[in-house]
Design a protein around this motif. Sequence first.
Motif, PDB file in Angstrom:
ATOM      1  N   ILE A   6       0.862  -1.171   0.000  1.00 40.37           N
ATOM      2  CA  ILE A   6       0.000   0.000   0.000  1.00 40.37           C
ATOM      3  C   ILE A   6       0.907   1.232   0.000  1.00 40.37           C
ATOM      4  CG2 ILE A   6      -1.722   1.276   1.314  1.00 40.37           C
ATOM      5  CD1 ILE A   6      -2.645  -1.450   2.407  1.00 40.37           C
ATOM      6  N   PRO A   7       0.674   2.195  -0.905  1.00 42.04           N
ATOM      7  CA  PRO A   7       1.613   3.322  -1.054  1.00 42.04           C
ATOM      8  C   PRO A   7       1.628   4.301   0.118  1.00 42.04           C
ATOM      9  CG  PRO A   7      -0.264   3.608  -2.514  1.00 42.04           C
ATOM     10  CD  PRO A   7      -0.399   2.248  -1.889  1.00 42.04           C
ATOM     11  N   ILE A   8       0.517   4.389   0.847  1.00 40.65           N
ATOM     12  CA  ILE A   8       0.451   5.304   1.987  1.00 40.65           C
ATOM     13  C   ILE A   8      -0.574   4.745   2.966  1.00 40.65           C
ATOM     14  CG2 ILE A   8      -1.214   6.793   0.795  1.00 40.65           C
ATOM     15  CD1 ILE A   8       0.064   9.186   2.315  1.00 40.65           C
ATOM     16  N   THR A   9      -0.255   4.830   4.241  1.00 41.52           N
ATOM     17  CA  THR A   9      -1.183   4.371   5.269  1.00 41.52           C
ATOM     18  C   THR A   9      -1.340   5.449   6.328  1.00 41.52           C
ATOM     19  OG1 THR A   9       0.580   3.269   6.524  1.00 41.52           O
ATOM     20  CG2 THR A   9      -0.658   1.912   4.951  1.00 41.52           C
ATOM     21  N   LYS A  10      -2.411   5.330   7.076  1.00 40.35           N
ATOM     22  CA  LYS A  10      -2.718   6.281   8.139  1.00 40.35           C
ATOM     23  C   LYS A  10      -2.715   5.521   9.459  1.00 40.35           C
ATOM     24  CE  LYS A  10      -6.586   9.270   9.457  1.00 40.35           C
ATOM     25  NZ  LYS A  10      -7.909   9.761   9.027  1.00 40.35           N
ATOM     26  N   GLY A  11      -2.070   6.102  10.469  1.00 39.46           N
ATOM     27  CA  GLY A  11      -2.019   5.463  11.772  1.00 39.46           C
ATOM     28  C   GLY A  11      -1.877   6.498  12.876  1.00 39.46           C
ATOM     29  N   ILE A  12      -1.704   6.016  14.083  1.00 36.14           N
ATOM     30  CA  ILE A  12      -1.519   6.863  15.255  1.00 36.14           C
ATOM     31  C   ILE A  12      -0.125   6.577  15.812  1.00 36.14           C
ATOM     32  CG2 ILE A  12      -2.384   7.465  17.545  1.00 36.14           C
ATOM     33  CD1 ILE A  12      -4.426   8.048  15.388  1.00 36.14           C
ATOM     34  N   GLY A  16      -0.010   9.797  20.090  1.00 31.39           N
ATOM     35  CA  GLY A  16      -1.422   9.960  19.780  1.00 31.39           C
ATOM     36  C   GLY A  16      -1.714  10.823  18.565  1.00 31.39           C
ATOM     37  N   LYS A  17      -0.682  11.215  17.827  1.00 28.30           N
ATOM     38  CA  LYS A  17      -0.880  12.049  16.633  1.00 28.30           C
ATOM     39  C   LYS A  17      -1.223  11.170  15.430  1.00 28.30           C
ATOM     40  CE  LYS A  17       1.888  16.177  17.253  1.00 28.30           C
ATOM     41  NZ  LYS A  17       2.940  16.989  16.651  1.00 28.30           N
ATOM     42  N   VAL A  18      -2.149  11.656  14.617  1.00 27.81           N
ATOM     43  CA  VAL A  18      -2.460  10.988  13.365  1.00 27.81           C
ATOM     44  C   VAL A  18      -1.249  11.160  12.453  1.00 27.81           C
ATOM     45  CG1 VAL A  18      -3.993  10.921  11.368  1.00 27.81           C
ATOM     46  CG2 VAL A  18      -4.926  11.397  13.642  1.00 27.81           C
ATOM     47  N   THR A  19      -0.772  10.050  11.913  1.00 27.23           N
ATOM     48  CA  THR A  19       0.450  10.045  11.112  1.00 27.23           C
ATOM     49  C   THR A  19       0.187   9.332   9.795  1.00 27.23           C
ATOM     50  OG1 THR A  19       1.748   9.991  13.148  1.00 27.23           O
ATOM     51  CG2 THR A  19       2.893   9.396  11.124  1.00 27.23           C
TER      52      THR A  19
END
Length: 103
Positions: A6-12, A16-19
């Motif tokens: 997957i070329p880009i993912t979203k996590g914490i 606690g920051k969205v990254t």
Amino acid sequence: MSDELIPITKGIDDEGKVTYYFWADPSWEGFDSLVHYLQKYWKAIVCESVDSVYSRRWVVVLDSIQISIHHDSQIGNYFQRNGSLANAPLLDEIYADLLERLK
């Protein structure tokens, strides 16, 4: 199950920051590509840049929102909203645009 990355993912992150992790190119040059993309398509302005031996941290401003872009030799490239634990809808728009462009 697909072996495709997957070329880009979203996590914490741990704070606690969205990254947003830019897996499409985790290299030093991938960092440059990510910054160039933000400048070209989102009119980002670089307001701070620090390059070390194994890491980089640049801050860009988009619509008065500061975004930190990081390169870590172990983690790769990622970006997050600077100075706030809250997520910015703009970053989700960038995330969706990158997903679409990198299909």
